[in-house]
Design an enzyme around this catalytic site. Structure first.
Site, PDB file in Angstrom:
ATOM      1  N   CYS A 287     125.072-108.894 -87.632  1.00  0.00           N
ATOM      2  CA  CYS A 287     124.638-109.572 -86.673  1.00  0.00           C
ATOM      3  C   CYS A 287     125.604-110.241 -85.591  1.00  0.00           C
ATOM      4  O   CYS A 287     126.866-109.938 -85.956  1.00  0.00           O
ATOM      5  CB  CYS A 287     123.579-110.761 -87.136  1.00  0.00           C
ATOM      6  SG  CYS A 287     124.598-112.137 -88.059  1.00  0.00           S
TER       7      CYS A 287
ATOM      8  N   CYS B 167     128.487-112.688 -87.064  1.00  0.00           N
ATOM      9  CA  CYS B 167     129.068-112.246 -87.695  1.00  0.00           C
ATOM     10  C   CYS B 167     130.475-111.483 -87.059  1.00  0.00           C
ATOM     11  O   CYS B 167     131.574-111.694 -87.367  1.00  0.00           O
ATOM     12  CB  CYS B 167     128.754-111.063 -88.790  1.00  0.00           C
ATOM     13  SG  CYS B 167     127.127-111.736 -89.614  1.00  0.00           S
TER      14      CYS B 167
END
Lengths: 321, 78
Positions: B11, B14
């Site tokens: 995502c 991250c």
């Protein structure tokens, strides 16, 4: 308490922009200014206040608390904690696996995932400010109930077979319980971080939501909704839920639309069904969950929510009109 | 050399976390190794349930949010 935002809207609409009162444009602009300032103010206040309390709560802790409880305790606990535990939607997958790995039943885990996007404290407070506490409380109760019933349905039909096989094989390492915030300064830092993060993520949805709400408020005549969306029209509730599926926003962004629809005489059940559908059934979330759930379970999941929202809609329309 | 692993399903948060760590290391002129771990089994193996998580030399030092610049600096210098 909120008159200051009405005064601000009066001043900017009539004095600064010089619009004539009672015209469509003036009504729309007034609605926009009042709601944007009010919602932004409440957002900052509420996220900060809640942040101070939730700085101790993490999904890892929830997992520990819910695991091994009887169903009578674990279901209410899962939806209650689902409503307040902070986690980003990209954590849905590890969270899902972590819960199952701890022996938490699939139904309880799904109840947690259903309740989480539907009920959030920001939406509830803004909803209360817009349309009153009574409706806000009804919304929360309905959301918790849908979470529990949805989870129970998944358990009843024994849908574990539709969870991807690899999920059952994953073994988790020793969970690192993040050190929660201990000092006041850490809590304030955490809460302020939450304000920046959540506000940064949702301000655009609020602007879009208020924009649509303002257009509905100023330009769409009352008769339009009375004709198509009144409680007598049985198709209104299912249509509201269908319209809500492709629309993806968080619950907060939908509230101005909710407010405008209510002021136009659309019945409360229909409006709540739309709000739940927009918040809880979202395409990005389903794509993320596809990693752990087979398409059959995704479809069943959407189906259960669809039926639940329609029931909520009819029920509230029947009880409150 | 310090080895960092950023745990996450890929995502945005991250990716941001990994970028922040690389940028801070470059700022400080310290060489580090950094890799992204996206395999769910591997992530769960570290006991991390909320992503992004950060692993420094095989020990989990953070999970559940984008870390602050201060903690990133502490990890790199530690």
């Amino acid at each position: 308490m909120f008159e200051i935002f009405t005064k601000l809207a009066d001043w900017s609409t009539y004095s600064v922009l010089g619009l004539t009162p009672k015209t469509h444009l003036a009504e729309a602009v007034h609605f926009f200014v009042e709601d944007v300032t009010k919602i932004f103010f409440l957002l900052v206040l509420v996220i900060f206040a809640i942040g101070l309390f939730r700085s101790m709560l993490t999904p890892e802790r929830v997992r520990k608390v819910v695991a091994g409880r009887s169903r009578a305790v674990s279901y209410p606990m899962a939806v209650g904690l689902g409503a307040v535990t902070p986690f980003c939607s990209c954590s849905s997958v590890p969270l899902f696996i972590g819960f199952l790995e701890a022996g938490i039943p699939l139904g309880v885990t799904m109840a947690f995932l259903i309740a989480s996007p539907m009920i959030n404290e920001v939406a509830v407070v803004v909803l209360a400010a817009a349309v009153g506490w009574k409706i806000a409380v009804l919304y929360v109760v309905a959301g918790l109930t849908v979470g529990i019933l949805g989870g129970l349905a998944i358990e009843f039909f024994k849908l574990e077979k539709w969870v991807e096989e690899y999920v059952w094989k994953i073994r988790m390492g020793e969970t690192v319980l993040q050190q929660g915030a201990t000092t006041l300064k850490q809590r304030v830092d955490y809460a302020w971080g939450q304000v920046k993060e959540i506000f940064g993520r949702i301000w655009i949805y609020v602007l879009i939501g208020v924009g649509i709400g303002a257009a509905l408020h100023g330009f769409v005549p009352q008769e339009f909704f009375l004709k198509y969306a009144s409680a007598d029209n049985l198709l209104a509730v299912p249509s509201a839920v269908l319209v809500g599926i492709p629309l993806y926003s968080n619950a907060t962004g939908v509230i101005p639309i909710v407010e405008a629809l209510l002021s136009k005489g659309v019945p409360i059940g229909t409006v709540l069904a739309l709000m739940m559908s927009v918040a809880a059934i979202s395409l990005p979330e389903m794509i993320i969950l596809r990693k752990v759930l087979k398409p059959q379970l995704i479809a069943t999941f959407i189906g259960i929510l669809f039926v639940a929202f329609i029931t909520v809609g009819y029920l509230f329309n029947a009880l409150l009109t | 050399m310090k080895n960092f692993k950023v745990l996450g399903s890929g995502c945005k948060k991250c990716a941001t976390t990994a970028d922040l760590i690389s940028a801070k290391a470059a700022d400080l002129g310290i060489d580090i190794e950094i890799e992204k771990v996206t395999d769910m089994g591997a992530i769960m193996g570290y006991g991390v349930m909320s992503t992004p998580g950060v692993v420094l030399n095989e020990a989990v030092v953070h999970s559940g949010s984008i870390p602050t610049p201060k903690s990133i600096e502490d990890w790199i210098k530690s």
